[in-house]
Design a protein around this motif. Structure first.
Motif, short mmCIF file in Angstrom:
data_model
loop_
_atom_site.label_atom_id
_atom_site.label_comp_id
_atom_site.label_asym_id
_atom_site.label_seq_id
_atom_site.Cartn_x
_atom_site.Cartn_y
_atom_site.Cartn_z
N GLY A 54 81.92 12.82 45.91
CA GLY A 54 80.55 13.18 45.98
C GLY A 54 79.84 12.62 44.71
N LEU A 55 78.31 12.06 44.85
CA LEU A 55 77.76 11.64 43.80
C LEU A 55 76.40 12.39 43.91
N THR A 56 75.81 13.04 42.72
CA THR A 56 74.44 13.52 42.77
C THR A 56 73.96 13.22 41.34
N ALA A 57 72.67 13.25 41.28
CA ALA A 57 71.85 13.13 40.16
C ALA A 57 72.25 13.99 39.10
N ASP A 58 72.29 15.19 39.45
CA ASP A 58 72.48 16.44 38.40
C ASP A 58 73.92 16.80 38.11
N ARG A 59 74.76 16.58 39.15
CA ARG A 59 76.11 16.82 38.63
C ARG A 59 77.11 15.80 38.55
N GLY A 60 76.45 14.58 38.60
CA GLY A 60 77.28 13.20 38.71
C GLY A 60 78.38 13.09 39.79
N LEU A 61 79.60 12.79 39.24
CA LEU A 61 80.62 12.35 40.28
C LEU A 61 81.65 13.67 40.30
N THR A 62 81.79 13.98 41.51
CA THR A 62 82.50 15.33 41.89
C THR A 62 83.71 15.05 42.73
#
Length: 253
Positions: free
Chosen positions: A175-183
């Motif tokens: 997963g990639l999101t602007a707030d949490r980065g890489l997950t």
């Protein structure tokens, strides 16, 4: 009803009952089946649902992390394009890390034969691909092997990674999101990925479009520590801009 409102209604039902059908959604929301199919495509790109025959399933109702064979069989063309574009990020000789994953495995199989490379990996399949290559100096991390991803994890590889520094790390991610980065789903695997980032002068993430907008349980790294993300043309333009604003260059293969 606006598209965003439909998406919320579709997701709420998918989370409640597990699976939604195109035909019934079209009737309930008073739109055409083609509109629902487009909605599901957008929602899949955002990591909210997984498309299934005639409908979709909420990602957070899937219950288990898909195995290597299941993941390797989807988005094959996109993964091939991403891996081929990643070849341009290789150093001209030197050292690299190749993380476990189905897209990174494709990169490993495409590595050129005319340059000398030192390759560090925590992936059993990648190690098997590269073990007999005369131009590759291969280092396979030791430790516990996760059956879901065939990745080596645990304290042993963490100790080994503390002693190295490489030119480029090629990372797979969930997963990639602007707030949490890489997950990613697993804490142990997340820790290894974090150390990969810390051990490399540059980090290149290989991620098909379905990974954008998705958040998993374990944090790996913020976007500010990532140099480049390579994805495919299915990426939602809004999600692409959000990731770019976080720091990395985003390359569409």
């Amino acid at each position: 009803m606006y598209a965003s409102e439909r998406h919320q209604a579709i997701l709420a039902k998918a989370r409640l009952v597990g699976r939604v059908e195109v035909k019934s959604l079209a009737e309930e929301l008073d739109v055409t089946p083609e509109t629902i199919r487009r909605d599901l495509t957008v929602m899949e790109r955002r990591g909210l649902v997984q498309r299934a025959h005639g409908g979709a399933i909420a990602v957070d109702r899937l219950g288990v992390e898909p195995g290597v064979a299941d993941r390797d069989a989807v988005y094959t063309d996109e993964k091939e394009r991403i891996a081929r574009r990643a070849l341009a990020e290789l150093p001209d000789g030197g050292s690299i890390i190749i993380d476990a994953g189905t897209t990174t495995s494709r990169l490993a199989s495409m590595l050129p034969t005319h340059i000398e490379l030192t390759v560090v990996t925590n992936s059993i399949p990648i190690a098997a691909t590269l073990a007999t290559r005369p131009n590759i100096s291969l280092h396979l991390l030791g430790g516990h092997v996760r059956s879901q991803t065939l990745a080596v994890v645990g304290t042993w590889p963490q100790d080994e990674l503390a002693t190295i520094s490489v030119d480029v790390a090629f990372l797979g991610i969930n997963g990639l999101t602007a707030d949490r980065g890489l997950t990613t789903p697993d804490l142990e695997e997340a820790r290894i990925k974090t150390l990969f980032v810390e051990s490399a002068r540059r980090t290149v993430v290989l991620a098909d479009h379905t990974k954008f907008g998705r958040q998993d349980f374990a944090n790996v790294a913020p976007l500010s520590l990532i140099d480049t993300v390579i994805t495919d043309s299915g990426i939602d333009s809004e999600l692409l801009r959000e990731i770019e604003q976080g720091g990395p260059d985003v390359i569409v293969a």
